[in-house]
Design an enzyme around this catalytic site. Structure first.
Site, PDB file in Angstrom:
ATOM      1  N   GLY A 150     -46.915 -73.556  87.324  1.00  0.00           N
ATOM      2  CA  GLY A 150     -46.648 -72.356  87.237  1.00  0.00           C
ATOM      3  C   GLY A 150     -46.387 -71.474  88.308  1.00  0.00           C
TER       4      GLY A 150
ATOM      5  N   CYS B 118     -48.692 -79.390  90.384  1.00  0.00           N
ATOM      6  CA  CYS B 118     -48.319 -78.381  91.236  1.00  0.00           C
ATOM      7  C   CYS B 118     -49.486 -77.330  91.246  1.00  0.00           C
ATOM      8  CB  CYS B 118     -46.912 -77.822  90.703  1.00  0.00           C
ATOM      9  SG  CYS B 118     -46.177 -76.779  92.110  1.00  0.00           S
ATOM     10  N   TYR B 119     -49.122 -76.190  90.479  1.00  0.00           N
ATOM     11  CA  TYR B 119     -50.239 -75.315  90.281  1.00  0.00           C
ATOM     12  C   TYR B 119     -51.303 -75.863  89.618  1.00  0.00           C
ATOM     13  CZ  TYR B 119     -52.551 -70.943  88.240  1.00  0.00           C
ATOM     14  OH  TYR B 119     -53.355 -70.053  88.093  1.00  0.00           O
TER      15      TYR B 119
ATOM     16  N   HIS C 198     -43.314 -82.747  91.437  1.00  0.00           N
ATOM     17  CA  HIS C 198     -42.991 -82.678  89.787  1.00  0.00           C
ATOM     18  C   HIS C 198     -42.738 -84.094  89.396  1.00  0.00           C
ATOM     19  CE1 HIS C 198     -43.421 -78.376  89.081  1.00  0.00           C
ATOM     20  NE2 HIS C 198     -43.141 -78.208  90.202  1.00  0.00           N
TER      21      HIS C 198
ATOM     22  N   GLU D 210     -42.030 -85.007  86.433  1.00  0.00           N
ATOM     23  CA  GLU D 210     -41.357 -84.819  85.162  1.00  0.00           C
ATOM     24  C   GLU D 210     -39.730 -84.583  85.411  1.00  0.00           C
ATOM     25  OE1 GLU D 210     -43.335 -82.829  86.706  1.00  0.00           O
ATOM     26  OE2 GLU D 210     -42.709 -80.607  86.145  1.00  0.00           O
TER      27      GLU D 210
ATOM     28  N   ASP E  40     -29.621 -79.619  62.464  1.00  0.00           N
ATOM     29  CA  ASP E  40     -30.603 -79.352  62.148  1.00  0.00           C
ATOM     30  C   ASP E  40     -31.103 -79.323  60.611  1.00  0.00           C
ATOM     31  OD1 ASP E  40     -31.055 -79.226  64.953  1.00  0.00           O
ATOM     32  OD2 ASP E  40     -31.281 -77.236  64.999  1.00  0.00           O
TER      33      ASP E  40
ATOM     34  N   LYS F 134     -34.730 -81.458  70.320  1.00  0.00           N
ATOM     35  CA  LYS F 134     -33.441 -81.717  69.620  1.00  0.00           C
ATOM     36  C   LYS F 134     -33.053 -83.149  69.424  1.00  0.00           C
ATOM     37  CE  LYS F 134     -29.500 -79.817  68.383  1.00  0.00           C
ATOM     38  NZ  LYS F 134     -29.160 -78.598  67.370  1.00  0.00           N
TER      39      LYS F 134
END
Ligand code: XMP
Length: 527
Positions: free
Chosen positions: A69, A96-97, A183, A185, A241, A383
């Site tokens: 964050g 992180c945060y 990070h 990710e 979609d 998606k």
């Protein structure tokens, strides 16, 4: 109200399977964390950072990830989690945060220096730990932080470091609580997936049982229970979609499904036929095609302002849809292809800050006006998961991998006043660019490709005669999220073929340009 009920029952229905909760502290990467976890076959949801322990218990998670964050834990008003979170015996990974919060909350001594560090660093494992199983001794990681933890209390031990960050990873000595300063990710952290996998499998004890096919079975079950004997209306647009929603509903409730396609005359070449082939001919769905070209063109006559075009198209769509829906008896539900990112962005995720759903512009207002209840079977999916689900449900690749197409259709690509003649030119040129990109095998490597017809004539020479005809633009972009985009570096030969074919085959065009603007400052569409 309907939404809240749907959320509650959906959450309960899934509490039996493994799941991870990501507490969102405002990170730009929260969604990415959730995707990465799902890629390891563990279901993952993003929830508010101040979720209570009781709400957490309701989700029955196998582990919790505290996201990064932008704030500093020492700032007034910095987002904090409920301190009770650290009393429950669930593995926690702070990123992180999130890591600074872990230290701060568990009495760890955190010396914060404002040593900003953004970008690449090399992480060296200092103490072997299951979190770092199969992680090379030294590997590239991605940092993006203002504060960093300089020292940890006796309860923690540092297990990895970088040159500038002495405690790049920490572990609580007695509890399954970890922190990473970098990070895992993002793809720039070359072995980040291994770290997340270790957290899920080694620390949280997950077995990776979540599969999209299970999701489909659960969703079908939920739809059947929710719908009962009633009828559901689904608006089809030719896009992925709405097609996946319709296919899922068809599998769940078959004959109780009615689909409506409003043919506004602003669709791409062959689009109506693709929908008819798939849903009426193949699935044998009750498909209502509303032929409304004349209605749309008369409403748009003389309109040149982009916003006015959009508003008029939106209203006319609602009128057409409503008129058709009123003929469908016993319809109680309206299905919508809301996806997980829409749910998160609108703050309507379970335990989210608000219950306002971002309505798809095409059907905005319809549920209220017609007294429908909403049904949103894709609201938990990203998606790429929707595309995979589409394939599992038997939709053709051609439909599932289509580039996005805006609700107002060709109207926002036919600049200036819209006429039937201009739409014919645009539709033909658009079909050629799509055909050529397919021939070049580059369709899936680009995010969106289309033609734009300009209200500009220029001088040319064809045969021996002077021409004064339309200029047409090819727009092709690459993007992950459509919020920012770069123009695609298409090979010259492909562009050359597109241009030659358009000028030769489409009457009324004598000049083709390629749009080399990125977003921002340009947008993807021209209007
Ligand atoms: P822009 O032009 O804002 O477009 O960069 C970003 C993405 O959104 C699509 N788009 C729309 N989609 N209704 C839609 O359903 C709309 O009114 C609309 N306007 C833009 C656009 O095609 C691109 O993918």
């Amino acid at each position: 109200m309907t939404v809240a009920v749907e959320n509650a029952s959906a959450t309960q229905a899934r509490t039996t399977s493994e799941r991870i909760l990501v507490l969102d502290f405002g990170s730009q990467y929260a969604q990415l964390i959730a995707r990465r976890v799902r890629e390891q076959n563990v279901y993952c949801e993003i929830v508010r950072h101040d979720i209570t322990p009781a709400q957490i218990a309701n989700h029955n998670p196998s582990g919790i990830i505290l996201s990064g964050g932008p704030a500093s834990v020492y700032e007034d008003g910095a987002p904090k989690c409920d301190p009770g979170l650290f009393e429950i015996d669930i593995p926690i990974l702070g990123i992180c945060y999130g890591m600074q919060l872990v230290c701060d909350s568990l009495g760890g001594k955190v010396d914060s220096t404002r040593t900003r560090e953004y970008g690449r660093a090399f992480c060296e494992v200092s103490t072997p730990d299951p979190l770092f199983n199969d992680f090379p001794g030294n590997a590239q990681v991605w940092m993006s932080h203002g504060d960093q933890v300089q020292q940890v209390s006796d309860d923690f031990v540092g297990i990895a470091r970088t040159d500038t960050c002495p405690v790049a990873a920490i572990k609580h000595k007695h509890r399954p609580v970890y922190g990473l300063q970098f990070h895992p990710e993002v793809t720039h952290t070359t072995h980040g997936a291994i770290l997340l996998k270790n957290f899920l499998y080694e620390v949280c004890g997950c077995e990776g049982t979540w599969k999209l096919s299970d999701f489909a079975d659960e969703a079908i079950d939920r739809i059947r229970k929710q719908v009962g004997d009633n009828r559901v209306i689904c608006g089809l647009s030719g896009g992925v979609d709405s097609s996946v929603v319709a296919a899922l509903l068809f599998k769940a409730i078959g004959p109780q499904l009615s689909c409506i396609l409003v043919d506004n005359g602003l669709l791409r070449k062959g689009e109506t036929q693709i929908v008819v082939d798939q849903f009426a001919n193949h699935f044998k769905t009750d498909l209502h095609v509303v032929k409304a070209t004349d209605q749309f063109l008369s409403v748009l006559a003389g309109v040149t302002d982009p916003q006015e075009k959009r508003t008029k198209i939106g209203h006319t769509f609602i009128d057409c849809f409503k008129a058709e829906a009123e003929h469908i008896e016993n319809a109680k539900f309206l299905a919508q292809g809301t996806l997980y990112p829409d749910v998160i962005e609108s703050g309507a995720a379970p335990d989210g800050p608000a219950a306002t759903i971002k309505l798809h512009h095409n059907v905005g207002g319809l549920p209220d006006q017609l007294g429908f209840e909403l049904i949103e079977p894709l609201r938990d999916l990203f998606k790429d998961e929707v595309r995979r689900l589409g394939i599992e449900l038997g939709l053709p690749e051609e439909l599932v991998w289509r580039h996005p197409f805006p609700g107002p259709g060709l109207a926002v690509r036919c600049l200036g006043e819209i006429t039937e003649e201009k739409l014919v030119v645009l539709r033909e040129a658009d079909a050629i660019v799509i055909d050529e990109i397919n021939q070049a095998g580059l369709y899936r490597e680009t995010s969106q490709l289309f033609a734009v017809l300009l209200p500009v004539q220029s001088v040319g020479v064809m045969g021996d005669a002077r021409t004064y005809e339309n200029a047409l633009v090819i727009r092709c972009v690459n993007t992950d999220d459509f919020m920012t985009a770069d123009w695609s570096r298409l090979p010259y030969e492909v562009l050359a073929k597109m241009s030659t074919r358009i000028i030769n085959e489409v009457a009324g065009v004598n000049r083709v340009c390629y749009d080399i603007s990125s977003k921002p400052p340009a947008t993807i569409e021209w209007e």
